[in-house]
Design a protein around this motif. Sequence first.
Motif, short mmCIF file in Angstrom:
data_model
loop_
_atom_site.label_atom_id
_atom_site.label_comp_id
_atom_site.label_asym_id
_atom_site.label_seq_id
_atom_site.Cartn_x
_atom_site.Cartn_y
_atom_site.Cartn_z
N GLU A 15 -2.62 -7.04 2.40
CA GLU A 15 -3.93 -6.92 3.04
C GLU A 15 -5.07 -6.88 2.03
O GLU A 15 -5.13 -6.00 1.18
CB GLU A 15 -3.97 -5.66 3.91
CG GLU A 15 -3.14 -5.85 5.16
CD GLU A 15 -3.14 -4.63 6.05
OE1 GLU A 15 -2.98 -4.81 7.25
OE2 GLU A 15 -3.31 -3.52 5.53
N ASP A 40 0.81 -1.22 0.00
CA ASP A 40 0.00 0.00 0.00
C ASP A 40 0.84 1.27 0.00
O ASP A 40 0.32 2.35 0.23
CB ASP A 40 -0.98 0.00 1.17
CG ASP A 40 -0.29 -0.32 2.49
OD1 ASP A 40 0.95 -0.24 2.54
OD2 ASP A 40 -0.98 -0.66 3.45
N TYR A 88 -9.31 -4.66 1.67
CA TYR A 88 -8.30 -3.72 2.19
C TYR A 88 -8.99 -2.61 2.98
O TYR A 88 -8.53 -2.22 4.06
CB TYR A 88 -7.48 -3.12 1.03
CG TYR A 88 -6.42 -2.15 1.51
CD1 TYR A 88 -5.17 -2.58 1.91
CD2 TYR A 88 -6.70 -0.78 1.61
CE1 TYR A 88 -4.21 -1.70 2.37
CE2 TYR A 88 -5.75 0.11 2.07
CZ TYR A 88 -4.51 -0.35 2.45
OH TYR A 88 -3.57 0.53 2.91
N ILE A 89 -10.10 -2.11 2.43
CA ILE A 89 -10.86 -1.07 3.13
C ILE A 89 -11.43 -1.64 4.43
O ILE A 89 -11.39 -0.99 5.48
CB ILE A 89 -12.01 -0.54 2.24
CG1 ILE A 89 -11.52 -0.17 0.85
CG2 ILE A 89 -12.70 0.64 2.93
CD1 ILE A 89 -10.58 0.99 0.76
N LYS A 90 -11.93 -2.86 4.35
CA LYS A 90 -12.53 -3.48 5.53
C LYS A 90 -11.49 -3.64 6.64
O LYS A 90 -11.72 -3.27 7.79
CB LYS A 90 -13.09 -4.86 5.14
CG LYS A 90 -13.93 -5.53 6.21
CD LYS A 90 -14.56 -6.80 5.66
CE LYS A 90 -15.39 -7.49 6.72
NZ LYS A 90 -16.58 -6.71 7.09
N LEU A 129 -5.98 -3.89 -5.10
CA LEU A 129 -6.61 -3.11 -4.02
C LEU A 129 -8.09 -3.45 -4.02
O LEU A 129 -8.77 -3.27 -5.03
CB LEU A 129 -6.39 -1.62 -4.28
CG LEU A 129 -7.03 -0.61 -3.30
CD1 LEU A 129 -6.53 -0.83 -1.88
CD2 LEU A 129 -6.76 0.82 -3.74
N THR A 130 -8.58 -3.95 -2.89
CA THR A 130 -9.90 -4.58 -2.87
C THR A 130 -10.77 -4.04 -1.74
O THR A 130 -10.31 -3.29 -0.87
CB THR A 130 -9.72 -6.10 -2.64
OG1 THR A 130 -9.31 -6.30 -1.27
CG2 THR A 130 -8.68 -6.70 -3.57
N TYR A 131 -12.04 -4.46 -1.77
CA TYR A 131 -12.94 -4.13 -0.66
C TYR A 131 -12.36 -4.56 0.68
O TYR A 131 -12.50 -3.86 1.68
CB TYR A 131 -14.29 -4.81 -0.86
CG TYR A 131 -15.08 -4.28 -2.02
CD1 TYR A 131 -15.65 -3.01 -1.99
CD2 TYR A 131 -15.25 -5.04 -3.17
CE1 TYR A 131 -16.37 -2.51 -3.06
CE2 TYR A 131 -15.96 -4.56 -4.25
CZ TYR A 131 -16.52 -3.29 -4.20
OH TYR A 131 -17.22 -2.80 -5.26
N ASN A 179 -8.69 -2.05 7.09
CA ASN A 179 -8.06 -0.81 7.58
C ASN A 179 -9.03 0.31 7.93
O ASN A 179 -8.62 1.31 8.51
CB ASN A 179 -7.06 -0.31 6.54
CG ASN A 179 -5.88 -1.22 6.44
OD1 ASN A 179 -5.20 -1.46 7.43
ND2 ASN A 179 -5.64 -1.77 5.27
N GLY A 180 -10.28 0.19 7.54
CA GLY A 180 -11.20 1.30 7.77
C GLY A 180 -12.41 0.97 8.59
O GLY A 180 -13.13 1.87 9.03
N ASP A 181 -12.65 -0.32 8.85
CA ASP A 181 -13.93 -0.68 9.44
C ASP A 181 -13.92 -0.86 10.94
O ASP A 181 -14.96 -1.03 11.54
CB ASP A 181 -14.40 -2.02 8.82
CG ASP A 181 -15.63 -1.80 7.98
OD1 ASP A 181 -15.92 -0.63 7.68
OD2 ASP A 181 -16.30 -2.79 7.65
#
Lengths: 406, 406
Positions: free
Chosen positions: A275, A223, A397-399, A393-395, A401-403
């Motif tokens: 990730e 990332d 990764y957001i989950k 870069l996938t959903y 690191n962001g959820d």
Amino acid sequence: MNLKFIKEGITSPKGFMSSGISCGIKGKNLKDLALVMSASPCNSAGVFTKNKIKAAPILVTQNHLKSKTARAIIANSGNANTCTGKKGIEDAEKMCSLVAKESGIEKDDVLVASTGIIGVKLDIDSIENSVPHLVKKLDKEGYKDASEAIMTTDTFPKTLSVKFEIQGKPAVIGVMAKGSGMIHPNMGTMLSFITTDVNISSDLLEKALRESVRISYNRISVDGDTSTNDTVLIMANGLSGNEMIEKENEDYRIFLEVLEKLNVKIAKMIAKDGEGATKLIECRALNVPSERDGEIFAKSIICSNLVKTAFFGCSANWGRILDAVGYSGGDFDINKLQVCIGSSKGNIMVFKNGEPVKFSAGEAKDILSEDEVYISLDFNSGSHNVRCWGCDLTYDYIKINGDYMS
Amino acid sequence: MNLKFIKEGITSPKGFMSSGISCGIKGKNLKDLALVMSASPCNSAGVFTKNKIKAAPILVTQNHLKSKTARAIIANSGNANTCTGKKGIEDAEKMCSLVAKESGIEKDDVLVASTGIIGVKLDIDSIENSVPHLVKKLDKEGYKDASEAIMTTDTFPKTLSVKFEIQGKPAVIGVMAKGSGMIHPNMGTMLSFITTDVNISSDLLEKALRESVRISYNRISVDGDTSTNDTVLIMANGLSGNEMIEKENEDYRIFLEVLEKLNVKIAKMIAKDGEGATKLIECRALNVPSERDGEIFAKSIICSNLVKTAFFGCSANWGRILDAVGYSGGDFDINKLQVCIGSSKGNIMVFKNGEPVKFSAGEAKDILSEDEVYISLDFNSGSHNVRCWGCDLTYDYIKINGDYMS
């Protein structure tokens, strides 16, 4: 050289033992403390993060490496021991002295690494309570537990070894590593520990390590965020019995080649297990004027969020690839550039002679649906070839690191 | 200077008219062709992408700007006219000559810009058929249609104007812009067109444009990918009647200040409307030794995927912020650094004197749930202050850029 890689690890070379246990930092009985120990002193070297903010264990390890020798590495996961002030340094020193005391070696011969949350003081009491057990569990089979104990959100342990010959004598290099991951909301670290029984001077060991790191770990990106804790350590105990490698002769070249190939394999594992990633993306910059040019082009591509999301969607989106080459900072002639995408399923050319090449989007999608794919750019302007590795870069990764706060 | 910004746009200054229509490139009757026209010749200037691969319309516009004057800008969305070879250049030239012919001005007085898919030849026939209608529709109210016609995945048109005085005479600057977006799978472009009735020499106009771009558009990032089509154009027709600004005097400083404030406002709109974004993130680097240092620190933070996902999760994840400062390449003393996060709901300090400051995660989450938030880093090592803007990285970014093939 044809090499055979074995799914073993840091205990494969003669004289190395390892262990991994749960000391309580991660909780849930998850392994979080690892130890690697050599039966005899090792020439040793390390390569560390270029981040201006360096974790306490890195500062301590750099200090202990001034002698260019070591016997052991202790590492914990679940806490990075970074931005923890003076106490952080004391804790990292203590991890070394605990191992030294328990195993009867010098404190300065112990190296230390940490990975996990930034800015939280280490639970040094739990580590103190656990070190005797950790030392007691040292074993030839311990590479498995140790490689698990350094994992964070890695989905599989990264452990490998390779056997070869130096001066007709059997020699081994073993490695365990971890990739970027989040067990807590704020960390991402790459650690790699390498052991070998090859007899090699500390200067050449360091040189080989730096050279191999340059073309392996330094050519991956998950990332784009360089951790405060990145650490690669190597220990060579010389027990293979070869005459010490002290010159850049054929023996050195063999050692370097094996080390490079092993580190490239491990680096690719780390990129593939980035990730949330669903696939490894290899970017090849071919026929470039220099290695540096190739790195600039290939890294720009594997770091592009737009390229990464396109590959998640299995789209041969060459517009984004060219865009990333264009802003990379490197110089090139677009009319000489040929761009292909491919995988084990096939290969298609998408750009040539300054213009798009027609291709079937369906065929491209099929090729890119593999879990290892490549982008190949032939610049036709030199003789160097460079490979870099990244992931999509996938959903997830957001989950990851962001959820966590929602 | 206290300025009043008005929700009008490029037709607010005297002598400018505009229009926007659908010519069929986007389909579904979506507006995709825009025109701005001045009643009289304008001193003009442009700033363009630093991407080595430049779209055909940029090459044509740079050529037409050699005279430092212009009368009109034609722009299309839905196709970037990039990597389209000689035909691309011919098509961009033709867009200019069509406008010139229809409105009785010189071809070299028409500038051109495109945004949309890369590598697909322009449907120049549709544009040719539509230009007479486009010219006929030129109108003072046309700024609305024009600002819609340059949108791609922008969720709102970015249009604004500001009134002020030069030498006691009323003067106006208007702007319309678009941000990064995807109407087709492979493009992302920033366009900004600025009009003014201020009488200013072309050299000072260009100087003011460059200076204002440096601290506005060049300080935003949505995903770190620099487009092949980024274009900022300004046209000044002098109809406000002030004596021509030819020196860097007080009049120039007033003009520059207004232009800067307007461009900063528009740049923030673009960052806030980044693909999939839920919030604007302002990063302030305070008391740094130079503006360049501040840019290095602040840009590193707003470009970090880990910071961006953390803010999507409303987490005051200062570990990731420090990590991004650490690898930015800039030099700093961590013991002097103070880090705060905040929004209109409040402000909390998270790092000071080289150590974490305790704070309530719940309070932080509440503060960061606003749609405009900030990160403030006081380096206590100089007198310069720099602001940069970005947005969070969300599931919708992945959906917009990765889902189209599935």
